[in-house]
Design an enzyme around this catalytic site. Structure first.
Site, PDB file in Angstrom:
ATOM      1  N   PHE A   1      -0.307   0.769   8.670  1.00 53.35           N
ATOM      2  CA  PHE A   1       0.331   1.439   7.526  1.00 53.35           C
ATOM      3  C   PHE A   1       1.424   2.399   7.944  1.00 53.35           C
ATOM      4  O   PHE A   1       1.648   3.421   7.319  1.00 53.35           O
ATOM      5  CB  PHE A   1      -0.732   2.159   6.662  1.00 53.35           C
TER       6      PHE A   1
ATOM      7  N   CYS B   1      -2.623  -1.750  -6.982  1.00 57.30           N
ATOM      8  CA  CYS B   1      -3.578  -0.669  -6.697  1.00 57.30           C
ATOM      9  C   CYS B   1      -2.941   0.687  -6.396  1.00 57.30           C
ATOM     10  O   CYS B   1      -3.228   1.659  -7.094  1.00 57.30           O
ATOM     11  CB  CYS B   1      -4.491  -1.079  -5.554  1.00 57.30           C
TER      12      CYS B   1
ATOM     13  N   PHE C   1     -12.657  -2.853  -1.286  1.00 55.35           N
ATOM     14  CA  PHE C   1     -11.546  -2.413  -0.436  1.00 55.35           C
ATOM     15  C   PHE C   1     -10.687  -3.579   0.056  1.00 55.35           C
ATOM     16  O   PHE C   1      -9.838  -3.385   0.909  1.00 55.35           O
ATOM     17  CB  PHE C   1     -12.083  -1.626   0.759  1.00 55.35           C
ATOM     18  N   LEU C   2     -10.925  -4.792  -0.454  1.00 58.13           N
ATOM     19  CA  LEU C   2     -10.159  -5.934   0.057  1.00 58.13           C
ATOM     20  C   LEU C   2      -8.676  -5.777  -0.237  1.00 58.13           C
ATOM     21  O   LEU C   2      -8.286  -5.080  -1.172  1.00 58.13           O
ATOM     22  CB  LEU C   2     -10.675  -7.252  -0.522  1.00 58.13           C
TER      23      LEU C   2
ATOM     24  N   ARG D   1       2.672  -7.154  -9.727  1.00 58.90           N
ATOM     25  CA  ARG D   1       2.453  -5.877 -10.414  1.00 58.90           C
ATOM     26  C   ARG D   1       3.126  -4.735  -9.650  1.00 58.90           C
ATOM     27  O   ARG D   1       2.910  -4.560  -8.464  1.00 58.90           O
ATOM     28  CB  ARG D   1       0.943  -5.619 -10.575  1.00 58.90           C
TER      29      ARG D   1
END
Ligand SMILES: NC(=O)c1ccc[n+]([C@@H]2O[C@H](COP(=O)([O-])OP(=O)(O)OC[C@H]3O[C@@H](n4cnc5c(N)ncnc54)[C@H](O)[C@@H]3O)[C@@H](O)[C@H]2O)c1
Length: 436
Positions: free
Chosen positions: A252, A263, A152-153, A331
């Protein structure tokens, strides 16, 4: 205790360096010659704050080694972690698990005694079962177990996240595997990191569910930012107002040009496909994917509209290219479609990113000019666009920006600037869901 880490990318290298720091001997296997060469020469193939020191310490202590000999690395290792990429499969949005399965087969062939084969990569539900089948087929006599230990990093704060995790999820049926992994993570459980033992399928799904939930939260606040612009509300205050509710939480809730990175885009897409395949489609995840795609694709049009309908012949300063600060990862970065469209529409783009300009170069149009610092990009620009919220951009003085720009328009896609200060300096400021 000895372990092997197959894959020395963002997750493999950080996890390996952290485990070594916690006292475990870790042999990293990396097939990419450039990455391996860099690691063997003591250079970091990726940018992650603090990683160079941690790796150097692990190497100096003799606990961290790098090579391409998988058989040597797994010999005597109690756990073999697979941390290779699981990119989106071309054409259908599923996660491509071919690298994971190939690595599992190599491991199965190489094992000399009992070991737990652990997926650290983000993998679709059922991958653990497929790995177990491969191992039974390749080495029916072998004593080994399979486990899922999703990571989960977050890039940019990866070491802190690994060392002080909100939780560690370990999925396995086997008591013996639980004992091995429980022992490996003991230094973290001693500092009270919760360790959640589950079935393999649950652990696999938990990772996708976590990322998709976060992606949905970001997408929600992005939509609220758009609504704030229409009704004259301020999204920062809305975010604060809802975030103070502990059921919602403050994190968030920062609007932006749409989520990117290695991700969220691929994991939301993969969960969408997984849930469709299993006959339990998630319309929330499907909508999140669609809304985010449209947002990223439409962001350049917003900039063009704010610039009066055309950027042809205009100089546009672009600050920040990575998908988020404190990483060199490009990415699925929103900067890629934004810059491409601006150039296509005839803008001269002058870009600056503190870390990732070399990574960005092959992904962006050739016509882009790369600058040495933010101020050089801003000089004589007609429009200033902030795409990534690197801290150093927050320190730019609005007065100096106003003096050195040719135009006055500042499009702040990350809300790094203070709207009243920008307006007071005479700039025409646009922040996401904010009023100048
Ligand atoms: N990057 C993140 O922030 C993050 C966070 C959590 C989980 N994950 C997941 O972790 C996995 C890895 O992600 P990443 O960002 O580290 O990818 P990455 O592309 O940076 O690293 C993967 C590495 O594995 C190597 N590799 C591939 N096959 C190999 C093999 N057979 N033997 C040895 N090395 C091999 C590649 O050369 C590459 O260097 C993915 O499933 C990803 O979804 C990533």
């Amino acid at each position: 205790m000895r372990i092997a880490m197959i894959g020395g990318g963002y997750v493999g290298l950080v996890s390996a360096a952290c485990f070594a720091d916690l006292g475990t001997e870790v042999a990293v296997v990396e097939v990419d010659k450039q990455r391996l060469g860099a690691l063997q020469e003591g250079r970091m193939p990726i940018y992650e704050p603090g990683l160079d020191h941690l790796v150097a310490e692990g190497v100096a202590a003799g606990r961290l080694t790098f090579g391409n000999d998988l058989a040597k690395a797994v010999d005597g290792a109690e756990a073999i972690f697979i941390a290779v990429g699981t990119p989106t499969r071309r054409g259908d949005g599923h996660a491509d698990v071919s690298y994971v399965l190939a690595a599992a087969e190599q491991v199965a062939r190489a094992l000399t005694g009992y070991a737990v084969v652990v997926t650290k990569s983000t993998v679709p539900v059922g991958t653990g079962r497929r790995i177990a089948e491969i191992m039974r087929r390749v080495r029916p006599e072998l004593e080994a177990d399979v486990a899922s230990n999703p990571e989960f990093l977050r890039e940019g704060s990866a070491i802190g996240d690994f060392m002080r995790p909100d939780r560690v999820v370990i999925g396995t049926k086997s008591e013996r595997a639980r004992e091995v992994l429980g022992r490996l993570y003991r230094p973290l459980s001693l500092i009270e990191a919760p360790i959640l033992f589950t079935e393999i399928e649950t652990a696999e799904l938990t990772k996708y569910a976590a990322n998709s939930f976060l992606a949905m939260k970001v997408t929600f606040i992005n939509e609220m930012a758009d609504l704030c612009e229409k009704v004259g509300a301020d999204v920062h205050d809305v975010a604060r107002g809802i975030g103070m509710d502990q059921r919602i939480g403050r994190k968030f809730l920062h609007p932006g040009p749409g989520f990117g990175g290695s991700c969220f885009p691929k994991d939301t897409l993969a969960l969408m496909r997984i849930s469709q395949d299993w006959g339990a489609p998630s319309r929330l995840v499907e909508t999140t994917v669609a809304v985010n795609e449209a947002r990223k694709a439409g962001m350049a049009a917003r900039i063009i509209q704010l610039a009066g309908g055309s950027v042809h012949g205009k100089t546009v300063a672009v600050l920040g290219l990575t998908f988020k600060p404190e990483t060199d990862d490009m990415r699925d970065a929103p900067s890629v479609p934004i810059v491409a469209r601006l150039v296509e529409e005839g803008a001269q783009v002058r870009a600056f990113d503190p870390i990732a300009m070399e990574h960005a170069r092959p992904l962006l149009p050739e016509a882009v000019t790369y600058c040495h610092d933010a101020q050089e990009a801003i000089n004589q620009a007609d429009v200033l666009v902030v795409i990534t919220e690197w801290n150093e951009f927050r320190a730019l003085s609005p007065e100096r920006v106003r003096e050195t720009m040719r135009g006055r328009l500042v499009v702040d896609l990350r809300n790094v600037f203070d709207p009243p200060a920008m307006a007071a300096a005479g700039l025409q400021y646009f922040g996401m869901g904010r009023r100048a």
